[in-house]
Design a protein around this motif. Structure first.
Motif, PDB file in Angstrom:
ATOM      1  N   ARG A 120     -10.700   0.371  -9.453  1.00  0.00           N
ATOM      2  CA  ARG A 120     -10.440  -0.934  -8.849  1.00  0.00           C
ATOM      3  C   ARG A 120     -10.556  -1.987  -9.931  1.00  0.00           C
ATOM      4  O   ARG A 120     -11.516  -1.988 -10.720  1.00  0.00           O
ATOM      5  N   GLU A 180       0.823  -1.200   0.000  1.00  0.00           N
ATOM      6  CA  GLU A 180       0.000   0.000   0.000  1.00  0.00           C
ATOM      7  C   GLU A 180       0.857   1.249   0.000  1.00  0.00           C
ATOM      8  O   GLU A 180       1.906   1.280   0.646  1.00  0.00           O
ATOM      9  N   ASP A 213       0.345   5.552   0.437  1.00  0.00           N
ATOM     10  CA  ASP A 213      -0.590   6.601   0.822  1.00  0.00           C
ATOM     11  C   ASP A 213       0.190   7.875   1.132  1.00  0.00           C
ATOM     12  O   ASP A 213       0.960   7.921   2.078  1.00  0.00           O
ATOM     13  N   GLY A 261      -6.824   2.166  -6.627  1.00  0.00           N
ATOM     14  CA  GLY A 261      -6.153   3.448  -6.438  1.00  0.00           C
ATOM     15  C   GLY A 261      -7.147   4.585  -6.423  1.00  0.00           C
ATOM     16  O   GLY A 261      -8.246   4.486  -6.984  1.00  0.00           O
ATOM     17  N   SER A 262      -6.771   5.662  -5.771  1.00  0.00           N
ATOM     18  CA  SER A 262      -7.591   6.877  -5.757  1.00  0.00           C
ATOM     19  C   SER A 262      -6.666   8.079  -5.750  1.00  0.00           C
ATOM     20  O   SER A 262      -5.523   8.002  -5.281  1.00  0.00           O
ATOM     21  N   THR A 263      -7.151   9.178  -6.275  1.00  0.00           N
ATOM     22  CA  THR A 263      -6.353  10.394  -6.322  1.00  0.00           C
ATOM     23  C   THR A 263      -7.239  11.591  -6.027  1.00  0.00           C
ATOM     24  O   THR A 263      -8.454  11.555  -6.275  1.00  0.00           O
ATOM     25  N   ARG A 272     -11.385   7.282  -8.384  1.00  0.00           N
ATOM     26  CA  ARG A 272     -10.921   5.976  -7.914  1.00  0.00           C
ATOM     27  C   ARG A 272     -11.138   4.931  -8.994  1.00  0.00           C
ATOM     28  O   ARG A 272     -12.041   5.037  -9.836  1.00  0.00           O
ATOM     29  N   SER A 289      -2.508  10.742  -3.252  1.00  0.00           N
ATOM     30  CA  SER A 289      -3.075   9.558  -3.887  1.00  0.00           C
ATOM     31  C   SER A 289      -2.889   8.342  -2.981  1.00  0.00           C
ATOM     32  O   SER A 289      -2.069   8.355  -2.057  1.00  0.00           O
ATOM     33  N   ARG A 290      -3.651   7.290  -3.282  1.00  0.00           N
ATOM     34  CA  ARG A 290      -3.550   6.020  -2.582  1.00  0.00           C
ATOM     35  C   ARG A 290      -3.514   4.890  -3.595  1.00  0.00           C
ATOM     36  O   ARG A 290      -4.240   4.920  -4.590  1.00  0.00           O
ATOM     37  N   ILE A 291      -2.664   3.912  -3.319  1.00  0.00           N
ATOM     38  CA  ILE A 291      -2.546   2.735  -4.174  1.00  0.00           C
ATOM     39  C   ILE A 291      -2.550   1.509  -3.270  1.00  0.00           C
ATOM     40  O   ILE A 291      -1.884   1.493  -2.225  1.00  0.00           O
ATOM     41  N   SER A 292      -3.285   0.479  -3.678  1.00  0.00           N
ATOM     42  CA  SER A 292      -3.321  -0.771  -2.931  1.00  0.00           C
ATOM     43  C   SER A 292      -3.200  -1.932  -3.906  1.00  0.00           C
ATOM     44  O   SER A 292      -3.963  -2.020  -4.881  1.00  0.00           O
TER      45      SER A 292
END
Length: 623
Positions: A492, A433, A435, A474-476, A490, A447-450
């Motif tokens: 997925r 992950e 963040d 992911g989301s930004t 986002r 942003s977030r990435i998983s």
């Protein structure tokens, strides 16, 4: 002509109070119901300034003007008005010098009493016109920078000149830049194993003929030193051994101020302490080591929290949480979560031991017992896991665990009514992950990435099964108008490979739809449906969501959004399948702990089995 100034030539920062100001807010002895006035601030930049520069100067002066800030509370007498004007002239000069304008000309003009005003007292009428005209003149630049270390040994190896302190010759002589350069200089010297370094003076000499400033920083570097013993006071329940494991240095390492700041940050993020005072001792020992003095006050280590939620596809729900952040005295975090809702009744326990064995790694363990009644299945589950989580750089963290699961579930999608199915699984989930957002519940940038890989093997009834789920999400977040408009998006994508779908437990199949997925559709309702209209789940899923988070006031916001998603029986998402779209409008009430969310959404291309709207209430943004 040269003008010598010991710091004062830089001027105080805009908005600072002037010592002894007779017209300050606390010292205005005659206010209220007195002599009204109207203020006009004019900036004449002449040929030396662009319109944008003149406007920037005007904004600066408007911000420091007491005449402007106190305009609604007029002075009681003309003397009070005169004092305000004189105070503003002084503030303007200081503010202009802070921006490099050392040849500014400021003129004041006080008009006659307006019609209806008493000429002697100024009372009545529309107010006395007050005009302050400012000609900033040329902006002075940095002409030379030097650092004087006095008799400090090895001064030649320490930062020198403009480059050494991060200033640029020829740049505007801004006080903020010069003060920041002083801080950089001091930090650089301390990072060079000089824990006792201190700035003893700063001199700025302005040459009005050349319109340049010469800056000299005087600094006592002090003796070089290495890290000595860590001396701790103030502990009650936290074990001192934990603090020694948290410290990012070893005794004998060269002293470094950034290392000390890293330690301070770790202490703060641990949430174990209410106050932290950390500094090197006042003297270096005969062995060349400087002891590090740490004084702390412990914070409360227990937290109780509760929450409510509601969604038309899930019904009402309540949560309760109890957390202890120092369970065994070494910063161990233990947390219990209870969920009571129509769709789930569960108890989840989690345990985390930090610094296992170093600062970047933690031991993690979990247990969950639940009864779930969702769109696709109903039954009892028990899950447990034990693993390691490790930080990789500033924003990344990876984890791997050994997981076990036992469940007795009724799957609605197979059309077998209330026939239950047992399964026992062992798994090795691995996640990564990233963040770098600025807020957990209400991000405005970053942003977030998983990424996850979750292989499982075991028995479904008496038949063996082995499968793996791969997922990327992911989301930004992008700030459009200074916290007033945030664009968020986002995606997925997930794939399930391995055993035949008939021997993959329903809680491990892929679904979409609901408040945290595609709003407008019921929970898990996107994708293949059985003969009775219940979701069957699939082997692949894809989702996308876009929304604009618009602040109407400081506490109220509206969020138009659109979501899309699909679930297929193919191992990879097949975009030829019908993507289900939903759209709606949300309302946000922003609080200190996060936004309260209410979303209303409708399906844009529904099937007969889909409801015509969905409503969701919860804490935090949708993603």
């Amino acid at each position: 002509m040269f003008v010598l100034a010991l710091g004062g030539a830089l001027g105080p920062a805009p908005g600072w109070a002037i010592e002894g100001d007779p017209a300050g807010p606390a010292a205005e002895e005659e206010t209220g119901g007195g002599i009204p006035y109207t203020l006009t601030i004019t900036v004449d930049g002449g040929q030396s300034q662009t319109k944008a520069q003149s406007q920037a100067v005007r904004d600066l002066l408007e911000g420091v003007s007491q005449l402007r800030s106190l305009e609604a509370t007029p002075p009681f007498s003309r003397l009070g008005l005169t004092r305000r004007i004189q105070a503003d002239l002084s503030r303007f000069r200081d503010a202009l010098r802070s921006r490099g304008y050392y040849a500014a000309d400021i003129q004041q003009s006080v008009g006659e009493a307006q019609a209806g005003q008493n000429a002697a007292t100024g009372r009545g009428g529309g107010g006395i016109p007050v005009t302050l005209t400012v000609r900033p003149g040329p902006q002075y630049t940095i002409g030379a920078v030097s650092v004087d270390y006095g008799a400090s040994p090895d001064a030649g190896s320490l930062p020198q000149g403009a480059q050494g302190v991060g200033l640029v010759l020829g740049a505007p002589a801004l006080s903020s830049d010069i003060l920041a350069a002083q801080e950089r200089l001091l930090l650089s010297v301390k990072n060079d194993a000089r824990p006792l370094a201190k700035v003893t003076d700063r001199r700025a000499v302005v040459n009005h003929r050349t319109r340049k400033m010469e800056i000299t920083f005087q600094l006592d570097a002090g003796p070089p030193a290495t890290f000595g013993d860590l001396k701790v006071s103030g502990l009650k329940t936290v074990k001192e051994a934990l603090l020694h494991r948290m410290s990012p240095w070893k005794t004998g390492d060269p002293y470094n101020e950034e290392t000390l700041r890293t330690f301070r940050s770790r202490l703060s993020k641990s949430r174990l302490f209410a106050t932290v005072q950390l500094s090197p001792a006042e003297a270096v020992g005969a062995d060349g080591r400087v002891p590090i003095i740490l004084e702390v006050t412990e914070a409360s280590h227990r937290t109780v929290a509760a929450g409510l939620s509601y969604a038309t596809d899930k019904g009402p729900g309540a949560t309760f949480r109890w957390e202890h952040r120092n369970l065994l005295g070494s910063g161990e975090k233990f947390r219990a979560d209870l969920v009571g809702a129509l769709y789930e009744q569960s108890l989840e326990l989690s345990f985390r031991r930090p610094y296992f064995p170093d600062s970047r790694q933690s031991l993690i363990a979990g247990f969950r017992a639940a009864r779930e009644d969702v769109s696709a299945y109903r039954g009892l589950l028990g899950e447990s896991s034990l693993g390691i989580e490790r930080e990789m750089g500033e924003h990344w963290r990876v984890s791997a665990a050994l997981a076990g699961e036992y469940a007795n579930l009724i799957w609605f999608g197979d059309g077998n009514g209330d026939e239950s199915q047992n399964h026992t699984l062992l798994g090795l989930p691995v996640t990564a992950e990233r963040d770098d957002t600025d807020n957990l519940l209400d991000p405005t940038k970053g942003s977030r990435i998983s990424l996850s890989l979750m292989p499982y093997a075991g028995l479904v009834e008496d038949e063996g099964t082995a499968f793996a789920t791969m997922e990327a999400a992911g989301s930004t977040y992008y700030e459009v108008a200074e916290d007033r408009v945030i664009l968020a998006g986002r995606v997925r994508v997930a794939s399930l490979v391995g055993a035949d779908l008939s021997v993959i437990p329903p809680n491990h199949r892929l679904y979409a739809g609901g408040g945290g997925s595609v709003r407008g559709y019921g929970y898990q309702m996107i994708g293949p449906l059985g003969a009775n209209g219940d979701p069957e789940g699939g082997r692949s899923a894809a989702e996308i969501g876009l929304e604009a988070r618009i602040r109407v006031t400081d506490t109220i916001g509206v969020v138009p959004f659109i979501d899309g998603g699909l679930v297929t029986e193919d191992p990879w998402p097949n975009l030829d399948e019908n993507v289900r779209w939903g759209a709606g409008l949300g309302l946000r009430y922003h609080t200190d702990f996060g936004p309260l969310r209410a979303d209303f959404a409708v399906p844009l291309n529904p099937r007969p089995e889909d409801d015509w709207f969905q409503v969701y209430f919860s804490l935090g943004q949708a993603f």
